[in-house]
Structures are given as structure tokens and as C-alpha cells.
Design an enzyme around this catalytic site. Structure first.
Site, PDB file in Angstrom:
ATOM      1  N   HIS A  85      -5.042 -31.170  -3.090  1.00  0.00           N
ATOM      2  CA  HIS A  85      -3.898 -31.126  -4.003  1.00  0.00           C
ATOM      3  C   HIS A  85      -4.385 -31.387  -5.421  1.00  0.00           C
ATOM      4  CE1 HIS A  85      -0.112 -32.005  -5.944  1.00  0.00           C
ATOM      5  NE2 HIS A  85       0.479 -31.379  -4.936  1.00  0.00           N
ATOM      6  N   GLY A  93       7.540 -30.252  -3.401  1.00  0.00           N
ATOM      7  CA  GLY A  93       7.464 -31.644  -3.849  1.00  0.00           C
ATOM      8  C   GLY A  93       8.855 -32.227  -3.999  1.00  0.00           C
ATOM      9  N   GLY A  94       9.352 -32.269  -5.228  1.00  0.00           N
ATOM     10  CA  GLY A  94      10.630 -32.919  -5.553  1.00  0.00           C
ATOM     11  C   GLY A  94      11.769 -32.559  -4.612  1.00  0.00           C
ATOM     12  N   GLU A  99      -3.221 -33.076  -7.740  1.00  0.00           N
ATOM     13  CA  GLU A  99      -3.149 -34.479  -8.179  1.00  0.00           C
ATOM     14  C   GLU A  99      -4.363 -35.256  -7.698  1.00  0.00           C
ATOM     15  OE1 GLU A  99       0.816 -35.193  -6.692  1.00  0.00           O
ATOM     16  OE2 GLU A  99       1.590 -33.810  -8.202  1.00  0.00           O
ATOM     17  N   ASN A 141       5.993 -32.241   0.579  1.00  0.00           N
ATOM     18  CA  ASN A 141       4.989 -33.220   0.163  1.00  0.00           C
ATOM     19  C   ASN A 141       5.745 -34.352  -0.528  1.00  0.00           C
ATOM     20  OD1 ASN A 141       2.929 -34.695  -0.939  1.00  0.00           O
ATOM     21  ND2 ASN A 141       2.171 -33.080  -2.307  1.00  0.00           N
ATOM     22  N   TRP A 142       5.887 -35.454   0.190  1.00  0.00           N
ATOM     23  CA  TRP A 142       6.656 -36.572  -0.370  1.00  0.00           C
ATOM     24  C   TRP A 142       5.900 -37.285  -1.488  1.00  0.00           C
ATOM     25  CZ3 TRP A 142       9.018 -39.510   4.498  1.00  0.00           C
ATOM     26  CH2 TRP A 142      10.046 -38.730   5.047  1.00  0.00           C
ATOM     27  N   LYS A 143       4.609 -37.018  -1.607  1.00  0.00           N
ATOM     28  CA  LYS A 143       3.768 -37.726  -2.594  1.00  0.00           C
ATOM     29  C   LYS A 143       3.933 -39.239  -2.396  1.00  0.00           C
ATOM     30  CE  LYS A 143       3.903 -33.638  -5.426  1.00  0.00           C
ATOM     31  NZ  LYS A 143       3.838 -33.007  -6.736  1.00  0.00           N
ATOM     32  N   SER A 163       7.495 -26.432  -8.276  1.00  0.00           N
ATOM     33  CA  SER A 163       8.899 -26.326  -8.678  1.00  0.00           C
ATOM     34  C   SER A 163       9.701 -25.344  -7.830  1.00  0.00           C
ATOM     35  CB  SER A 163       9.011 -25.974 -10.163  1.00  0.00           C
ATOM     36  OG  SER A 163       8.426 -26.998 -10.950  1.00  0.00           O
ATOM     37  N   GLU A 178      -0.893 -23.463  -5.545  1.00  0.00           N
ATOM     38  CA  GLU A 178      -0.064 -24.305  -6.405  1.00  0.00           C
ATOM     39  C   GLU A 178      -0.599 -24.236  -7.831  1.00  0.00           C
ATOM     40  OE1 GLU A 178       2.212 -27.465  -3.910  1.00  0.00           O
ATOM     41  OE2 GLU A 178       0.412 -28.357  -4.751  1.00  0.00           O
ATOM     42  N   GLY A 198       5.929 -29.967 -10.635  1.00  0.00           N
ATOM     43  CA  GLY A 198       6.753 -31.030 -11.200  1.00  0.00           C
ATOM     44  C   GLY A 198       7.233 -30.757 -12.618  1.00  0.00           C
TER      45      GLY A 198
HETATM   46  P1  13P Z   1       7.132 -29.889  -7.094  1.00  0.00           P
HETATM   47  O1  13P Z   1       7.842 -29.064  -6.056  1.00  0.00           O
HETATM   48  O2  13P Z   1       7.791 -31.213  -7.356  1.00  0.00           O
HETATM   49  O3  13P Z   1       6.849 -29.096  -8.329  1.00  0.00           O
HETATM   50  O4  13P Z   1       5.714 -30.269  -6.466  1.00  0.00           O
HETATM   51  C1  13P Z   1       4.936 -29.264  -5.903  1.00  0.00           C
HETATM   52  C2  13P Z   1       3.799 -29.902  -5.203  1.00  0.00           C
HETATM   53  O5  13P Z   1       2.912 -30.452  -5.808  1.00  0.00           O
HETATM   54  C3  13P Z   1       3.794 -29.848  -3.742  1.00  0.00           C
HETATM   55  O6  13P Z   1       2.557 -30.248  -3.227  1.00  0.00           O
END
Ligand code: 13P
Length: 254
Positions: free
Chosen positions: A98, A237-238, A100, A9-11, A216, A170, A176
Site C-alpha cells: 500500500h 478506504g473511507g 501508505e 481497507n479499514w487502515k 476515493s 491505487e 483519500g
Molecule cells: P480511499 O478510498 O479513502 O481513497 O482509500 C483508498 C485506499 O487507500 C484503499 O487502500
């Protein structure tokens, strides 16, 4: 056997050229290094989708997804993007629910149920996210929260529709933050999710449901997480913004 998936997920990261160059690396690395049946999915901003889907053509272990769609089919919704538009780029998946989007854009289970319907109607596979906040976990409400998210978000789907859906656990407190759920904590919830699916559909449907862990996840902790019987991959994510890290996570299933 249910499908193993590692989705990035590049966000809201990477401009057009940065996205293309990262994805080109990923496609080449998957071609050279992935020996199992797992699939790598990259969920990018809308601006990248068409170009990434072109690069993914002919590579069955790589697919592309969006991070959101509007809940309407079409019309006067300035600035929004429909499921049909996403599908027409060549994307196969869409992340829905998600945390967010729940937190910053006020998306609730009722809206997400509609988005799930619209995605499926247009041939997109939802990656439907569920998970509790830190407050909810500390109040020991995590099982109830997850059960409600499933019941209100996806359990209205027919068996056929649900079989096109991927679930992602999640825990909000792990996103994050560098604070991963332990493999035991994640497995406990994944088993619970699968049990809810079995109760609502059948054991066979539950056994075929891909349930991803997100929060994470990185190349170090992924092997232990993915070794759990009910964890079928990750939503990253990251670490999905670095081709080497992302590939090392994908390769856990080699
Ligand atoms: P991180 O891997 O950066 O914690 O993000 C997880 C995420 O929200 C994937 O959708």
C-alpha cells in the site's frame, strides 16, 4: 471468469468493539443483499482479525484480510506480526505494498517481493498495490513506475503463486483526496497492467488475474469504474467504514 472482489481497507481505524459491530452489519447485509458471485473482503487491523474471521465462518462471500505482515517468518522482531500468525486467525488475504506503507514506512519493491513470498508460503493471498504519485503522473512516468513495481514486486513469482495474487491499482493522488481517477484513466492503466501480466506469464494467466481499483471509490462512482472491462473490483478506504456505502459498492456486481 476472474473473480470480482470488493475489499475494504479499514487502515488504522475502529477500536475492537467498533470493528466487530461494523463487520457484523456487513456480514448480515452481504447475506441479505448480495446475489452475485462477488466476494467482499475486509482488511482490518490485526486486533480484529480472529473475531472477524469467526463471524465470517460459513459465509463464502465474505473474507478477512490483514493490512501488513513482517518479512521474516518468526523471531526477535518486537512489535511485529508474521504471516503465519495472520493465517492462524482465519484471515485469507493480506494487503501488501500500500502506498501508505511505501511512503511512511519506507517499504520498497525489494522488501515487498520478500513479503509477497512469505505471505504465499503461509497460505495468504496478497492484495498487491501499485500506483504512481501525482509528480510521476505529471512527468508522464506512470506506466514506467507501474511496470517496475510489478517487475520487482511480483513478477518473480511462479505462475502457480501468481495465480493466488490479486493486484490493486491505487493512484497515490486519488487516495483519500476525493479525487478519483476517471473510469477512462483507470481502465487505461488496468489494461496496461493486464498486458504486463500477459507478457510475463501468459494471456490465460492475465485473463484470470483480478485487478482492483482503489482511490476515493464510493457508491456513486463505483458503477462506472466497475463497468470497465479490466476493472474487477475495488479497494475501498473511507467508504468501507460505513456498512451502507461499502455494501452498495459490493452490490455493483449483483
Ligand atoms: P480511499 O478510498 O479513502 O481513497 O482509500 C483508498 C485506499 O487507500 C484503499 O487502500
Amino acid at each position: 471468469m476472474r473473480k470480482k472482489i470488493v475489499a475494504g481497507n479499514w487502515k488504522m481505524n475502529l477500536d475492537y468493539n467498533e470493528g466487530l459491530s461494523l463487520f457484523s452489519e456487513i456480514v448480515n447485509m452481504v447475506k441479505d443483499e448480495v446475489t452475485g458471485q462477488q466476494q467482499a473482503v475486509v482488511c482490518s487491523p490485526f486486533i480484529h482479525l480472529y473475531s472477524l474471521a469467526q463471524l465470517a465462518k460459513g459465509h463464502d462471500k465474505v473474507a478477512v484480510g490483514a493490512q501488513n505482515i513482517n518479512d521474516h517468518e518468526a523471531g526477535a522482531y518486537t512489535g511485529e506480526t508474521s504471516a503465519k500468525m495472520v493465517k492462524s486467525t482465519g484471515a485469507a488475504y493480506v494487503i501488501l505494498g500500500h502506498s501508505e506503507r511505501r511512503q511512511y514506512f519506507g517499504e520498497d519493491n525489494k522488501l515487498l517481493a520478500v513479503k509477497t513470498d512469505v505471505a504465499l508460503k503461509n497460505g495468504l493471498k496478497p492484495i498487491f498495490c501499485i500506483g504512481e504519485t501525482l509528480d510521476e503522473r505529471e512527468a508522464e512516468q506512470h506506466f514506467d513506475v507501474i511496470k517496475t513495481q510489478l517487475q520487482e514486486g511480483v513478477f518473480h513469482l511462479s505462475t502457480e503463486e501468481f495465480s493466488q495474487t490479486v493486484l490493486a491499482y491505487e493512484p497515490v493522488w486519488a487516495i483519500g483526496t476525493g479525487k478519483t481517477a476517471t473510469a477512462e484513466q483507470a481502465q487505461e492503466i488496468h489494461a496496461f497492467i493486464r498486458e504486463q501480466v500477459a507478457n510475463n506469464y501468459t494471456q490465460e494467466v492475465a485473463d484470470n488475474t483480478t485487478i482492483l481499483y482503489g482511490g476515493s471509490a464510493n457508491p456513486k462512482n463505483a458503477p462506472e469504474l466497475f463497468a470497465q472491462p479490466d476493472i474487477d473490483g475495488g479497494l475501498i478506504g473511507g467508504a468501507s467504514l460505513k456498512s451502507r456505502d461499502f455494501l452498495d459498492i459490493v452490490k455493483v456486481f449483483n
